[in-house]
Design a protein around this motif. Structure first.
Motif, PDB file in Angstrom:
ATOM      1  N   GLY A 139      17.954 -35.509   7.967  1.00 11.44           N
ATOM      2  CA  GLY A 139      17.762 -36.935   7.784  1.00 11.44           C
ATOM      3  C   GLY A 139      17.735 -37.627   9.139  1.00 11.44           C
ATOM      4  O   GLY A 139      17.242 -37.071  10.131  1.00 11.44           O
ATOM      5  N   ASP A 140      18.266 -38.846   9.213  1.00 11.98           N
ATOM      6  CA  ASP A 140      18.360 -39.601  10.462  1.00 11.98           C
ATOM      7  C   ASP A 140      18.989 -38.710  11.539  1.00 11.98           C
ATOM      8  O   ASP A 140      20.115 -38.240  11.378  1.00 11.98           O
ATOM      9  CB  ASP A 140      19.239 -40.840  10.225  1.00 11.98           C
ATOM     10  CG  ASP A 140      19.474 -41.658  11.491  1.00 11.98           C
ATOM     11  OD1 ASP A 140      18.928 -41.295  12.555  1.00 11.98           O
ATOM     12  OD2 ASP A 140      20.210 -42.660  11.415  1.00 11.98           O
ATOM     13  N   PRO A 141      18.281 -38.437  12.653  1.00  8.47           N
ATOM     14  CA  PRO A 141      18.808 -37.524  13.678  1.00  8.47           C
ATOM     15  C   PRO A 141      20.188 -37.909  14.185  1.00  8.47           C
ATOM     16  O   PRO A 141      20.976 -37.041  14.574  1.00  8.47           O
ATOM     17  CB  PRO A 141      17.761 -37.607  14.795  1.00  8.47           C
ATOM     18  CG  PRO A 141      16.501 -38.046  14.120  1.00  8.47           C
ATOM     19  CD  PRO A 141      16.944 -38.945  12.999  1.00  8.47           C
ATOM     20  N   VAL A 164      20.174 -41.850   0.292  1.00 14.66           N
ATOM     21  CA  VAL A 164      20.056 -42.519   1.590  1.00 14.66           C
ATOM     22  C   VAL A 164      19.572 -41.557   2.675  1.00 14.66           C
ATOM     23  O   VAL A 164      19.544 -41.909   3.853  1.00 14.66           O
ATOM     24  CB  VAL A 164      21.391 -43.161   2.024  1.00 14.66           C
ATOM     25  CG1 VAL A 164      21.867 -44.160   0.989  1.00 14.66           C
ATOM     26  CG2 VAL A 164      22.464 -42.106   2.301  1.00 14.66           C
ATOM     27  N   GLY A 165      19.189 -40.342   2.285  1.00 17.52           N
ATOM     28  CA  GLY A 165      18.830 -39.332   3.277  1.00 17.52           C
ATOM     29  C   GLY A 165      17.690 -39.707   4.189  1.00 17.52           C
ATOM     30  O   GLY A 165      17.635 -39.275   5.341  1.00 17.52           O
ATOM     31  N   HIS A 166      16.757 -40.517   3.704  1.00 16.69           N
ATOM     32  CA  HIS A 166      15.586 -40.891   4.500  1.00 16.69           C
ATOM     33  C   HIS A 166      15.813 -42.173   5.293  1.00 16.69           C
ATOM     34  O   HIS A 166      14.894 -42.635   5.994  1.00 16.69           O
ATOM     35  CB  HIS A 166      14.387 -41.092   3.570  1.00 16.69           C
ATOM     36  CG  HIS A 166      14.585 -42.203   2.574  1.00 16.69           C
ATOM     37  ND1 HIS A 166      15.483 -42.126   1.530  1.00 16.69           N
ATOM     38  CD2 HIS A 166      14.010 -43.433   2.487  1.00 16.69           C
ATOM     39  CE1 HIS A 166      15.447 -43.251   0.842  1.00 16.69           C
ATOM     40  NE2 HIS A 166      14.580 -44.062   1.392  1.00 16.69           N
ATOM     41  N   GLU A 338      12.673 -28.987  11.122  1.00 17.03           N
ATOM     42  CA  GLU A 338      13.612 -29.872  10.440  1.00 17.03           C
ATOM     43  C   GLU A 338      14.239 -29.240   9.198  1.00 17.03           C
ATOM     44  O   GLU A 338      15.134 -29.810   8.595  1.00 17.03           O
ATOM     45  CB  GLU A 338      12.890 -31.169  10.027  1.00 17.03           C
ATOM     46  CG  GLU A 338      12.314 -31.964  11.190  1.00 17.03           C
ATOM     47  CD  GLU A 338      13.399 -32.409  12.143  1.00 17.03           C
ATOM     48  OE1 GLU A 338      14.302 -33.131  11.706  1.00 17.03           O
ATOM     49  OE2 GLU A 338      13.356 -32.017  13.327  1.00 17.03           O
ATOM     50  N   ARG A 339      13.768 -28.062   8.836  1.00 11.03           N
ATOM     51  CA  ARG A 339      14.235 -27.446   7.592  1.00 11.03           C
ATOM     52  C   ARG A 339      15.487 -26.604   7.817  1.00 11.03           C
ATOM     53  O   ARG A 339      15.568 -25.804   8.751  1.00 11.03           O
ATOM     54  CB  ARG A 339      13.150 -26.575   6.971  1.00 11.03           C
ATOM     55  CG  ARG A 339      13.570 -25.991   5.626  1.00 11.03           C
ATOM     56  CD  ARG A 339      12.478 -25.186   4.956  1.00 11.03           C
ATOM     57  NE  ARG A 339      12.936 -24.714   3.647  1.00 11.03           N
ATOM     58  CZ  ARG A 339      12.195 -23.961   2.826  1.00 11.03           C
ATOM     59  NH1 ARG A 339      10.965 -23.616   3.168  1.00 11.03           N
ATOM     60  NH2 ARG A 339      12.681 -23.573   1.666  1.00 11.03           N
ATOM     61  N   LEU A 340      16.471 -26.768   6.922  1.00 10.59           N
ATOM     62  CA  LEU A 340      17.683 -25.970   6.935  1.00 10.59           C
ATOM     63  C   LEU A 340      17.402 -24.634   6.269  1.00 10.59           C
ATOM     64  O   LEU A 340      16.928 -24.578   5.132  1.00 10.59           O
ATOM     65  CB  LEU A 340      18.792 -26.714   6.177  1.00 10.59           C
ATOM     66  CG  LEU A 340      20.114 -25.980   5.964  1.00 10.59           C
ATOM     67  CD1 LEU A 340      20.817 -25.724   7.290  1.00 10.59           C
ATOM     68  CD2 LEU A 340      21.008 -26.788   5.020  1.00 10.59           C
TER      69      LEU A 340
END
Length: 365
Positions: A139-141, A164-166, A338-340
């Motif tokens: 999400g937010d860095p 709220v992730g984005h 960005e992917r876990l």
């Protein structure tokens, strides 16, 4: 799949706005807070995110939103799965991460089972994480919390919502104002929820310690005294009690059996790789990219790495650039962009650059 969701509420702004957004989006929302704090708070005081005051705030938010609210008793489970292993890790000379265990073993395990019992299709939290196309993404860095979710079972991901992730934190606070929520300006909690105050004081109440020698890596000589080997962590510089006349020293190794803490120059804390166990992958092992990124602490940046070996429950990898203070007990979290991808618990660092440079220590332990 239906639209009934159990919203985990902590009494903070992120989870409050998450519940509000879900209701606005047409979900049937049930608010719930997990009670971790004990009846007697004289010995161990929980932080503001896990306290009776926080429960009061969460209930106020639920009343404003017009949703049901439940306080779920997880005291015994939290003690067994989170606090107990945390103390045991330090007792063994490790640096455990309780937030990883809490998300893995409680929030997206026990709470998800509770949600199903209540007829809910999803569990929602206020994490800054993005769930899309069956994968978890940053999400937010500045607030990204994917690091704490590497242990999530793959089968749980379709049932996880992060409203709220984005968003960025200022946007979340602005939404809280718009919804008229009392948590809009509530400060964030940065500490371990069940440790209020000094961590070493908390550990000293639960672990039997005794003073012992601070050993210099280069000379093998005792240059000071520690207050208990289990109270230190790899890479620590402050709180060693060394005179300013000494060269700058960092904790290189903790030997609980000998009750020794070995200190040395910063270069001696630089490592070229690691071995991890208790591994959880969010994709199949053969799908792991040849080159990925690994993050060895929450506040450090991911660095490129290559997996050298992977077996069920274990992997070893080599960094493309040295990493400082690779501490047993912490998490090695894997990413591709960005992917876990998953992660594991560090059991030992590999490829010490100090020794590889031809400067072997005199004190080998």
């Amino acid at each position: 799949m239906g639209k009934r969701v159990l919203a985990a509420m902590s009494g903070g702004v992120d989870s409050s706005v998450s519940a509000a957004l879900l209701k606005e989006q047409g979900y049937e929302v049930i608010g719930a807070m997990m009670r971790f704090w004990p009846d007697n708070k004289q010995e161990d005081c929980f932080e503001t995110c896990c306290s009776p005051d926080a429960a009061y705030e969460a209930r106020r938010v639920a009343d404003i939103l017009g949703i049901p609210f439940y306080l779920l008793d997880y005291r015994e489970e939290f003690q067994e799965k989170i606090i107990g292993p945390f103390i045991a890790g330090y007792r063994a000379g490790q640096t455990p991460n309780p937030c990883v265990n809490c998300n893995t073993r409680v929030k997206f395990d026990s709470l998800l089972r509770k949600a199903r019992m209540l007829g809910c299709d999803y569990v929602a939290t206020g994490h800054y994480v993005i769930n899309r196309e069956g994968g978890l993404y940053r999400g937010d860095p500045r607030k990204d919390q994917t690091y704490f979710l590497w242990g999530t079972p793959k089968e749980a991901i379709p049932h996880m919502l992060f409203p709220v992730g984005h968003l960025e934190k200022p946007q979340v606070r602005a939404l809280a104002e718009r919804f008229g929520l009392p948590t809009a300006k509530k400060p964030e909690s940065q500490n371990i929820c069940f440790v209020q105050g000094d961590l070493r004081e908390f550990l000293a109440r639960h672990i039997e310690t005794r003073p012992g020698p601070l050993i210099d890596l280069e000379t093998g000589a005792q240059i000071g005294e520690h207050s208990g080997a289990q109270l230190y962590t790899v890479g620590q510089r402050k709180g060693l009690g060394l005179w300013k006349s000494h060269l700058e020293r960092y904790v290189v190794r903790i030997d609980v059996a000998r009750n020794e803490v070995v200190v040395g120059p910063r270069e001696a804390c630089m490592w070229g790789g690691l071995e991890a166990q208790e591994v959880n992958l969010l994709l199949e092992p053969e799908e792991l990219p040849e080159r990925l990124e690994v993050q060895v602490r929450y506040r450090t940046r991911p660095v490129p790495a290559r997996v050298e070996e992977i077996t069920p429950g274990r992997f070893s990898l080599r960094f493309e650039e040295p990493q400082f203070a690779v501490a047993p007990g912490q998490s090695a979290v894997l990413y591709h962009g960005e992917r876990l991808l998953g992660g594991g618990v560090i059991v030992r660092p590999l490829y010490n650059l100090w020794e590889a440079s031809g400067r072997p220590p005199r004190h080998l332990g």
